[in-house]
Design an enzyme around this catalytic site. Structure first.
Site, short mmCIF file in Angstrom:
data_model
loop_
_atom_site.label_atom_id
_atom_site.label_comp_id
_atom_site.label_asym_id
_atom_site.label_seq_id
_atom_site.Cartn_x
_atom_site.Cartn_y
_atom_site.Cartn_z
N LYS A 172 -43.02 -20.51 -33.60
CA LYS A 172 -43.94 -19.87 -34.56
C LYS A 172 -43.49 -20.01 -36.02
CE LYS A 172 -46.14 -16.28 -31.78
NZ LYS A 172 -46.38 -14.83 -31.68
N ASP A 187 -51.96 -12.54 -34.81
CA ASP A 187 -51.32 -11.45 -34.06
C ASP A 187 -51.59 -10.07 -34.67
OD1 ASP A 187 -50.20 -12.97 -32.02
OD2 ASP A 187 -48.31 -13.28 -33.09
N1 NAP Z 1 -49.18 -8.64 -27.14
C1 NAP Z 1 -49.07 -9.71 -27.89
O1 NAP Z 1 -50.02 -10.46 -28.13
C2 NAP Z 1 -47.74 -10.02 -28.52
C3 NAP Z 1 -47.64 -10.94 -29.58
C4 NAP Z 1 -46.38 -11.19 -30.15
C5 NAP Z 1 -45.26 -10.54 -29.64
N2 NAP Z 1 -45.39 -9.65 -28.62
C6 NAP Z 1 -44.22 -8.94 -28.06
O2 NAP Z 1 -43.56 -8.27 -29.12
C7 NAP Z 1 -42.17 -8.20 -28.85
C8 NAP Z 1 -41.39 -8.70 -30.05
O3 NAP Z 1 -41.69 -10.07 -30.26
P1 NAP Z 1 -41.23 -10.83 -31.61
O4 NAP Z 1 -41.95 -12.12 -31.62
O5 NAP Z 1 -41.31 -9.93 -32.78
O6 NAP Z 1 -39.69 -11.08 -31.29
P2 NAP Z 1 -38.53 -11.25 -32.37
O7 NAP Z 1 -39.02 -11.93 -33.59
O8 NAP Z 1 -37.38 -11.82 -31.62
O9 NAP Z 1 -38.16 -9.74 -32.81
C9 NAP Z 1 -37.72 -8.79 -31.88
C10 NAP Z 1 -37.21 -7.55 -32.60
O10 NAP Z 1 -36.66 -6.68 -31.61
C11 NAP Z 1 -35.27 -6.47 -31.86
N3 NAP Z 1 -34.53 -6.45 -30.60
C12 NAP Z 1 -34.40 -7.46 -29.71
N4 NAP Z 1 -33.65 -7.07 -28.67
C13 NAP Z 1 -33.28 -5.79 -28.93
C14 NAP Z 1 -32.47 -4.84 -28.26
N5 NAP Z 1 -31.89 -5.15 -27.11
N6 NAP Z 1 -32.29 -3.63 -28.84
C15 NAP Z 1 -32.87 -3.33 -30.03
N7 NAP Z 1 -33.65 -4.19 -30.71
C16 NAP Z 1 -33.84 -5.39 -30.17
C17 NAP Z 1 -34.85 -7.66 -32.70
O11 NAP Z 1 -33.67 -7.34 -33.41
P3 NAP Z 1 -32.78 -8.51 -34.09
O12 NAP Z 1 -33.58 -9.03 -35.22
O13 NAP Z 1 -31.55 -7.82 -34.47
O14 NAP Z 1 -32.58 -9.53 -33.01
C18 NAP Z 1 -36.07 -7.81 -33.59
O15 NAP Z 1 -36.08 -6.82 -34.59
C19 NAP Z 1 -41.94 -9.05 -27.59
O16 NAP Z 1 -41.86 -8.19 -26.48
C20 NAP Z 1 -43.19 -9.89 -27.50
O17 NAP Z 1 -43.52 -10.22 -26.16
C21 NAP Z 1 -46.60 -9.38 -28.05
#
Ligand code: NAP
Length: 275
Positions: free
Chosen positions: A71, A107
Protein backbone atom coordinates in the site's frame (compact mmCIF):
# COMPACT_ATOMS: atom_id res chain seq x y z
CA UNK A 1 -20.84 -13.46 -17.08
CA UNK A 2 -18.62 -15.28 -19.58
CA UNK A 3 -15.07 -14.04 -20.03
CA UNK A 4 -14.54 -13.13 -23.69
CA UNK A 5 -12.32 -10.98 -25.88
CA UNK A 6 -13.80 -7.75 -24.52
CA UNK A 7 -13.61 -8.52 -20.81
CA UNK A 8 -12.10 -5.69 -18.78
CA UNK A 9 -9.61 -6.58 -16.08
CA UNK A 10 -9.53 -5.59 -12.41
CA UNK A 11 -8.05 -7.33 -9.39
CA UNK A 12 -5.96 -7.09 -6.26
CA UNK A 13 -2.21 -7.30 -5.68
CA UNK A 14 -0.75 -8.32 -2.33
CA UNK A 15 1.65 -10.83 -0.78
CA UNK A 16 0.03 -13.11 0.22
CA UNK A 17 -3.39 -12.45 -1.32
CA UNK A 18 -5.13 -15.78 -1.83
CA UNK A 19 -7.16 -15.23 1.38
CA UNK A 20 -8.72 -12.04 -0.07
CA UNK A 21 -12.52 -11.85 -0.18
CA UNK A 22 -12.47 -8.99 -2.70
CA UNK A 23 -12.72 -11.25 -5.81
CA UNK A 24 -15.96 -12.74 -4.43
CA UNK A 25 -17.65 -9.42 -3.78
CA UNK A 26 -16.53 -7.62 -6.94
CA UNK A 27 -17.29 -10.49 -9.33
CA UNK A 28 -20.74 -10.85 -7.76
CA UNK A 29 -21.40 -7.16 -8.42
CA UNK A 30 -20.09 -7.32 -12.01
CA UNK A 31 -22.31 -10.37 -12.66
CA UNK A 32 -25.40 -8.79 -11.13
CA UNK A 33 -24.99 -5.65 -13.25
CA UNK A 34 -24.13 -7.61 -16.40
CA UNK A 35 -20.82 -5.76 -16.69
CA UNK A 36 -18.15 -7.49 -18.75
CA UNK A 37 -15.40 -7.21 -16.13
CA UNK A 38 -13.55 -9.73 -14.02
CA UNK A 39 -11.58 -9.39 -10.77
CA UNK A 40 -8.67 -11.65 -9.89
CA UNK A 41 -6.22 -12.02 -7.00
CA UNK A 42 -2.59 -11.56 -8.04
CA UNK A 43 0.19 -12.47 -5.60
CA UNK A 44 3.11 -10.08 -6.15
CA UNK A 45 6.39 -10.44 -4.27
CA UNK A 46 7.63 -7.11 -2.84
CA UNK A 47 10.74 -7.10 -5.07
CA UNK A 48 8.56 -7.50 -8.18
CA UNK A 49 6.12 -4.67 -7.42
CA UNK A 50 7.55 -2.26 -10.02
CA UNK A 51 7.27 -4.91 -12.77
CA UNK A 52 3.73 -5.73 -11.64
CA UNK A 53 2.64 -2.07 -11.91
CA UNK A 54 4.25 -1.81 -15.36
CA UNK A 55 2.26 -4.95 -16.21
CA UNK A 56 -1.02 -3.36 -15.05
CA UNK A 57 -0.33 -0.46 -17.41
CA UNK A 58 0.87 -2.65 -20.31
CA UNK A 59 -2.04 -5.08 -20.03
CA UNK A 60 -4.56 -2.26 -19.84
CA UNK A 61 -6.17 -3.21 -16.52
CA UNK A 62 -9.07 -0.85 -15.71
CA UNK A 63 -7.92 -0.68 -12.12
CA UNK A 64 -6.70 -2.69 -9.16
CA UNK A 65 -6.82 -2.82 -5.40
CA UNK A 66 -3.60 -2.92 -3.44
CA UNK A 67 -3.14 -4.66 -0.11
CA UNK A 68 -0.39 -5.52 2.38
CA UNK A 69 2.58 -5.10 1.95
CA UNK A 70 2.34 -2.82 -1.10
CA UNK A 71 0.00 0.00 0.00
CA UNK A 72 2.83 2.44 0.73
CA UNK A 73 5.57 1.29 -1.66
CA UNK A 74 3.27 1.29 -4.69
CA UNK A 75 2.92 5.09 -4.52
CA UNK A 76 6.32 5.73 -6.15
CA UNK A 77 5.23 3.92 -9.33
CA UNK A 78 2.01 5.89 -9.91
CA UNK A 79 1.49 8.99 -12.07
CA UNK A 80 -0.91 10.79 -9.72
CA UNK A 81 -2.08 10.36 -6.15
CA UNK A 82 -5.25 11.95 -4.86
CA UNK A 83 -5.19 14.31 -1.87
CA UNK A 84 -6.56 11.88 0.71
CA UNK A 85 -4.26 9.02 -0.27
CA UNK A 86 -1.32 11.43 -0.12
CA UNK A 87 -2.27 12.45 3.43
CA UNK A 88 -2.78 8.86 4.50
CA UNK A 89 0.49 7.86 2.84
CA UNK A 90 -1.02 4.73 1.33
CA UNK A 91 -2.97 3.67 -1.76
CA UNK A 92 -5.51 0.83 -1.80
CA UNK A 93 -7.11 1.56 -5.20
CA UNK A 94 -5.56 2.41 -8.57
CA UNK A 95 -7.44 3.59 -11.65
CA UNK A 96 -5.88 3.34 -15.08
CA UNK A 97 -7.01 6.35 -17.13
CA UNK A 98 -5.62 5.78 -20.63
CA UNK A 99 -2.27 4.66 -19.27
CA UNK A 100 -2.16 7.24 -16.45
CA UNK A 101 -2.24 5.41 -13.10
CA UNK A 102 -4.02 7.33 -10.34
CA UNK A 103 -3.85 6.23 -6.69
CA UNK A 104 -6.70 6.53 -4.20
CA UNK A 105 -7.36 5.38 -0.65
CA UNK A 106 -10.94 4.27 0.04
CA UNK A 107 -10.29 2.73 3.50
CA UNK A 108 -11.08 5.83 5.57
CA UNK A 109 -14.20 6.77 3.63
CA UNK A 110 -15.24 3.11 3.74
CA UNK A 111 -14.99 3.18 7.53
CA UNK A 112 -17.10 6.35 7.70
CA UNK A 113 -19.76 4.70 5.50
CA UNK A 114 -19.78 1.69 7.82
CA UNK A 115 -20.41 3.99 10.81
CA UNK A 116 -23.20 5.76 8.93
CA UNK A 117 -25.03 2.54 8.13
CA UNK A 118 -24.76 1.46 11.78
CA UNK A 119 -26.36 4.75 12.83
CA UNK A 120 -23.15 5.94 14.55
CA UNK A 121 -22.50 9.66 14.17
CA UNK A 122 -18.95 10.70 15.16
CA UNK A 123 -19.86 14.42 15.13
CA UNK A 124 -19.05 16.12 18.42
CA UNK A 125 -17.89 12.83 19.99
CA UNK A 126 -14.76 11.96 21.95
CA UNK A 127 -12.98 9.22 20.05
CA UNK A 128 -10.11 6.99 21.24
CA UNK A 129 -8.04 5.20 18.59
CA UNK A 130 -5.56 2.45 19.49
CA UNK A 131 -2.86 1.88 16.87
CA UNK A 132 -1.21 4.48 14.66
CA UNK A 133 -0.47 2.51 11.46
CA UNK A 134 -1.91 2.83 7.95
CA UNK A 135 -5.53 1.98 8.82
CA UNK A 136 -5.49 4.36 11.80
CA UNK A 137 -4.18 7.17 9.56
CA UNK A 138 -6.98 6.47 7.06
CA UNK A 139 -9.82 6.53 9.61
CA UNK A 140 -8.38 9.39 11.71
CA UNK A 141 -8.13 11.64 8.65
CA UNK A 142 -11.94 11.60 8.45
CA UNK A 143 -12.75 11.22 12.14
CA UNK A 144 -10.75 14.27 13.20
CA UNK A 145 -12.89 16.40 10.90
CA UNK A 146 -16.00 15.46 12.91
CA UNK A 147 -14.90 14.53 16.43
CA UNK A 148 -14.94 16.90 19.36
CA UNK A 149 -11.69 15.30 20.56
CA UNK A 150 -9.57 12.53 19.04
CA UNK A 151 -7.19 10.64 21.35
CA UNK A 152 -4.41 8.58 19.77
CA UNK A 153 -2.68 5.73 21.55
CA UNK A 154 0.20 3.82 19.96
CA UNK A 155 2.98 1.66 21.32
CA UNK A 156 5.43 3.68 19.21
CA UNK A 157 5.24 7.23 20.61
CA UNK A 158 7.29 8.72 17.79
CA UNK A 159 4.93 7.32 15.16
CA UNK A 160 1.94 8.50 17.24
CA UNK A 161 3.37 11.99 17.42
CA UNK A 162 3.97 12.11 13.63
CA UNK A 163 0.33 11.14 13.09
CA UNK A 164 -0.87 13.70 15.64
CA UNK A 165 1.10 16.50 13.95
CA UNK A 166 -0.17 15.49 10.51
CA UNK A 167 -3.77 15.41 11.77
CA UNK A 168 -3.35 18.84 13.34
CA UNK A 169 -3.07 20.23 9.80
CA UNK A 170 -6.66 18.98 9.36
CA UNK A 171 -8.10 19.62 12.85
CA UNK A 172 -6.67 20.98 16.09
CA UNK A 173 -8.59 18.68 18.43
CA UNK A 174 -6.16 15.75 18.35
CA UNK A 175 -3.91 14.60 21.18
CA UNK A 176 -1.75 11.66 22.13
CA UNK A 177 -2.54 9.77 25.28
CA UNK A 178 0.11 7.56 26.82
CA UNK A 179 -2.30 5.62 28.98
CA UNK A 180 -5.42 3.76 28.01
CA UNK A 181 -7.27 5.30 30.97
CA UNK A 182 -8.60 8.05 28.65
CA UNK A 183 -10.92 5.35 27.32
CA UNK A 184 -13.26 6.37 30.15
CA UNK A 185 -13.76 9.78 28.44
CA UNK A 186 -14.43 8.28 25.02
CA UNK A 187 -17.80 7.86 23.33
CA UNK A 188 -16.28 5.73 20.57
CA UNK A 189 -13.24 3.43 20.94
CA UNK A 190 -11.54 2.01 17.85
CA UNK A 191 -9.05 -0.86 17.67
CA UNK A 192 -6.79 -0.14 14.69
CA UNK A 193 -4.14 -2.71 15.68
CA UNK A 194 -4.06 -6.33 14.44
CA UNK A 195 -4.58 -7.53 18.04
CA UNK A 196 -7.48 -10.00 17.86
CA UNK A 197 -6.56 -11.58 14.54
CA UNK A 198 -4.75 -14.50 16.17
CA UNK A 199 -6.35 -16.71 18.80
CA UNK A 200 -3.65 -16.14 21.42
CA UNK A 201 -3.47 -12.33 20.95
CA UNK A 202 -3.88 -10.23 24.08
CA UNK A 203 -6.78 -7.74 24.13
CA UNK A 204 -5.90 -4.28 22.76
CA UNK A 205 -7.21 -2.98 26.12
CA UNK A 206 -8.99 -4.39 29.16
CA UNK A 207 -12.69 -4.64 28.13
CA UNK A 208 -13.84 -4.40 31.77
CA UNK A 209 -13.04 -0.65 31.43
CA UNK A 210 -16.03 -0.30 29.10
CA UNK A 211 -19.49 1.11 29.89
CA UNK A 212 -22.67 0.14 28.03
CA UNK A 213 -23.10 3.67 26.63
CA UNK A 214 -19.83 3.42 24.67
CA UNK A 215 -19.39 2.30 21.07
CA UNK A 216 -16.55 -0.12 20.23
CA UNK A 217 -15.23 -0.61 16.69
CA UNK A 218 -12.64 -3.11 15.56
CA UNK A 219 -11.16 -2.74 12.08
CA UNK A 220 -10.65 -6.52 11.93
CA UNK A 221 -13.50 -7.77 9.77
CA UNK A 222 -14.96 -10.46 12.00
CA UNK A 223 -16.18 -10.57 15.61
CA UNK A 224 -12.96 -10.47 17.64
CA UNK A 225 -12.88 -11.30 21.38
CA UNK A 226 -12.97 -7.51 21.97
CA UNK A 227 -16.17 -7.11 19.96
CA UNK A 228 -17.78 -10.10 21.69
CA UNK A 229 -16.92 -8.85 25.18
CA UNK A 230 -18.02 -5.30 24.38
CA UNK A 231 -21.42 -6.68 23.29
CA UNK A 232 -21.69 -8.70 26.51
CA UNK A 233 -21.13 -5.48 28.48
CA UNK A 234 -23.96 -3.87 26.50
CA UNK A 235 -21.91 -1.65 24.18
CA UNK A 236 -22.79 -1.19 20.54
CA UNK A 237 -19.93 -3.05 18.86
CA UNK A 238 -19.04 -3.01 15.17
CA UNK A 239 -16.42 -5.12 13.41
CA UNK A 240 -14.52 -4.13 10.23
CA UNK A 241 -16.70 -6.03 7.74
CA UNK A 242 -18.59 -2.85 6.85
CA UNK A 243 -15.31 -1.01 6.25
CA UNK A 244 -14.08 -3.83 3.98
CA UNK A 245 -17.38 -3.76 2.10
CA UNK A 246 -17.54 0.00 1.62
CA UNK A 247 -13.90 0.44 0.63
CA UNK A 248 -14.73 -2.06 -2.13
CA UNK A 249 -17.95 -0.27 -3.10
CA UNK A 250 -16.01 3.00 -3.43
CA UNK A 251 -13.25 1.34 -5.49
CA UNK A 252 -15.89 -0.19 -7.80
CA UNK A 253 -17.36 3.28 -8.35
CA UNK A 254 -13.92 4.73 -9.11
CA UNK A 255 -13.30 2.09 -11.80
CA UNK A 256 -16.72 1.92 -13.44
CA UNK A 257 -18.54 5.11 -12.46
CA UNK A 258 -21.42 2.84 -11.40
CA UNK A 259 -22.83 2.24 -7.90
CA UNK A 260 -22.64 -1.52 -7.27
CA UNK A 261 -25.30 -3.63 -5.51
CA UNK A 262 -24.02 -3.20 -1.96
CA UNK A 263 -26.21 -5.88 -0.36
CA UNK A 264 -25.07 -8.58 -2.80
CA UNK A 265 -21.47 -7.68 -2.09
CA UNK A 266 -22.13 -7.88 1.65
CA UNK A 267 -23.78 -11.29 1.15
CA UNK A 268 -20.59 -12.57 -0.51
CA UNK A 269 -18.41 -11.31 2.36
CA UNK A 270 -20.69 -12.89 4.96
CA UNK A 271 -20.77 -16.17 3.04
CA UNK A 272 -16.98 -16.19 3.04
CA UNK A 273 -17.02 -15.59 6.80
CA UNK A 274 -19.01 -18.72 7.48
CA UNK A 275 -16.83 -21.07 5.44
N1 NAP B 1 -11.74 -3.74 7.54
C1 NAP B 1 -10.93 -3.26 6.63
O1 NAP B 1 -11.31 -3.01 5.48
C2 NAP B 1 -9.50 -3.00 6.99
C3 NAP B 1 -8.69 -2.18 6.16
C4 NAP B 1 -7.36 -1.95 6.54
C5 NAP B 1 -6.87 -2.52 7.72
N2 NAP B 1 -7.68 -3.29 8.49
C6 NAP B 1 -7.19 -3.91 9.74
O2 NAP B 1 -6.66 -2.89 10.57
C7 NAP B 1 -5.61 -3.42 11.36
C8 NAP B 1 -4.39 -2.52 11.22
O3 NAP B 1 -3.93 -2.54 9.88
P1 NAP B 1 -2.82 -1.50 9.37
O4 NAP B 1 -2.80 -1.62 7.89
O5 NAP B 1 -2.99 -0.17 10.00
O6 NAP B 1 -1.49 -2.16 9.96
P2 NAP B 1 -0.15 -1.40 10.32
O7 NAP B 1 0.10 -0.27 9.39
O8 NAP B 1 0.88 -2.47 10.47
O9 NAP B 1 -0.43 -0.74 11.77
C9 NAP B 1 -0.77 -1.52 12.88
C10 NAP B 1 -0.72 -0.68 14.15
O10 NAP B 1 -0.95 -1.56 15.25
C11 NAP B 1 0.18 -1.55 16.12
N3 NAP B 1 0.44 -2.90 16.61
C12 NAP B 1 0.78 -3.99 15.88
N4 NAP B 1 0.95 -5.05 16.67
C13 NAP B 1 0.72 -4.61 17.94
C14 NAP B 1 0.77 -5.22 19.22
N5 NAP B 1 1.08 -6.50 19.34
N6 NAP B 1 0.51 -4.45 20.30
C15 NAP B 1 0.20 -3.14 20.17
N7 NAP B 1 0.14 -2.50 18.99
C16 NAP B 1 0.40 -3.23 17.90
C17 NAP B 1 1.33 -1.07 15.24
O11 NAP B 1 2.36 -0.56 16.06
P3 NAP B 1 3.85 -0.33 15.46
O12 NAP B 1 3.73 0.81 14.52
O13 NAP B 1 4.66 -0.07 16.65
O14 NAP B 1 4.20 -1.62 14.77
C18 NAP B 1 0.62 -0.01 14.42
O15 NAP B 1 0.42 1.15 15.18
C19 NAP B 1 -5.36 -4.84 10.85
O16 NAP B 1 -6.00 -5.74 11.71
C20 NAP B 1 -6.03 -4.86 9.49
O17 NAP B 1 -6.52 -6.14 9.14
C21 NAP B 1 -8.97 -3.54 8.15
Amino acid sequence: MKINGKTKLTGIIGWPVEHSKSPLMHNRAFDALGLNYCYIAMPVQPERLKEAIEGIRALGFTGINVTIPHKQTVMQYLDEIDKEARFIGAVNTIKNEDGCLIGYNTDGKGFMESLREEGIDPSGKNIFVIGVGGAARAVCYYLCQHASKLYLHGRNMQKASVLMNDLKTVSSEVSITETKSSIQYADIIINATPLGMKEDDPMPFEPSMLRPDQVVCDLIYWDTPLIKQAREIGCKAVNGLGMLLWQGVLAFKIWTGITPPVELMREELLKGQNT
